[in-house]
Design a protein around this motif. Sequence first.
Motif, PDB file in Angstrom:
ATOM      1  N   GLN A  40       2.966   3.311  -3.950  1.00 56.14           N
ATOM      2  CA  GLN A  40       3.162   4.370  -4.934  1.00 56.14           C
ATOM      3  C   GLN A  40       3.274   3.770  -6.336  1.00 56.14           C
ATOM      4  OE1 GLN A  40       2.774   7.608  -3.947  1.00 56.14           O
ATOM      5  NE2 GLN A  40       2.238   6.430  -2.117  1.00 56.14           N
ATOM      6  N   HIS A 127      -1.817  12.833  -3.893  1.00 54.87           N
ATOM      7  CA  HIS A 127      -2.086  13.229  -5.268  1.00 54.87           C
ATOM      8  C   HIS A 127      -2.638  14.651  -5.155  1.00 54.87           C
ATOM      9  CE1 HIS A 127      -4.364  13.560  -9.017  1.00 54.87           C
ATOM     10  NE2 HIS A 127      -3.489  12.706  -9.504  1.00 54.87           N
ATOM     11  N   ASN A 162       2.316  15.248  -5.489  1.00 60.53           N
ATOM     12  CA  ASN A 162       2.815  14.985  -6.838  1.00 60.53           C
ATOM     13  C   ASN A 162       1.744  14.216  -7.600  1.00 60.53           C
ATOM     14  OD1 ASN A 162       4.308  13.470  -9.027  1.00 60.53           O
ATOM     15  ND2 ASN A 162       6.048  14.523  -8.103  1.00 60.53           N
ATOM     16  N   LYS A 164       2.068  11.865  -9.478  1.00 56.32           N
ATOM     17  CA  LYS A 164       2.414  10.439  -9.531  1.00 56.32           C
ATOM     18  C   LYS A 164       2.136   9.717  -8.220  1.00 56.32           C
ATOM     19  CE  LYS A 164       6.115  11.068 -12.918  1.00 56.32           C
ATOM     20  NZ  LYS A 164       7.561  10.979 -13.155  1.00 56.32           N
ATOM     21  N   TYR A 165       1.737  10.455  -7.184  1.00 50.99           N
ATOM     22  CA  TYR A 165       1.554   9.861  -5.870  1.00 50.99           C
ATOM     23  C   TYR A 165       0.146   9.328  -5.648  1.00 50.99           C
ATOM     24  CZ  TYR A 165       5.952  12.036  -4.277  1.00 50.99           C
ATOM     25  OH  TYR A 165       7.260  12.411  -4.106  1.00 50.99           O
TER      26      TYR A 165
END
Length: 193
Positions: A40, A127, A162, A164-165
């Motif tokens: 991650q 994502h 997310n 950020k994933y």
Amino acid sequence: MNNYQIPVGISNRHIHLSRQHLDQLFGEGYELTEFKPLSQPGQFAAEEMVTLVGPKGEIGKVRILGPTRSKTQIEISKTDSFVLGVKPPIRDSGDIEGSPGVTVIGPKGKVELEKGVIIAKRHVHFHPDDAERFGLKDGEHIRIKTTGERALIFDQVMVRVNPKYALDCHLDVDEGNAAGLKTGDMVEIVKEA
């Protein structure tokens, strides 16, 4: 590669520390040293390790994952829970209310946690682009299938979406061993007929 395949990350026992607890264990203002990046973005395994002490036993050399978080959380396997003598719930990361605590020992001090020990619920990081491609939404549950000599199907795998994933399925060591998996292997989403 099949469109429904996802890489696996096998998660060993680890601890996420709050800034306050990092200071207590390693000294005021201490900064973690990156050992290696994780799947991650922005997350890393630190060089630093601690010892966990429960009512029944202890486990040394537990890796700290960075960066620091708002709350200290320890993720262990069911097997680890027997060694420590605690009964952690299976939870999504961050949900530590009502979970047991342990003593955490570092080189400069110790922290007596009242809560924070969980067995992480198996999950897949998506994502939003990947979630859309797979036709999945945050918070739903899927089934994943492994291959090989110990092939099996994992049920109740949480979908976490997310921006950020990065795409990655997280299973703990007990689950990985049961299926003969290692980090980097692929699993497949089971599409209902």
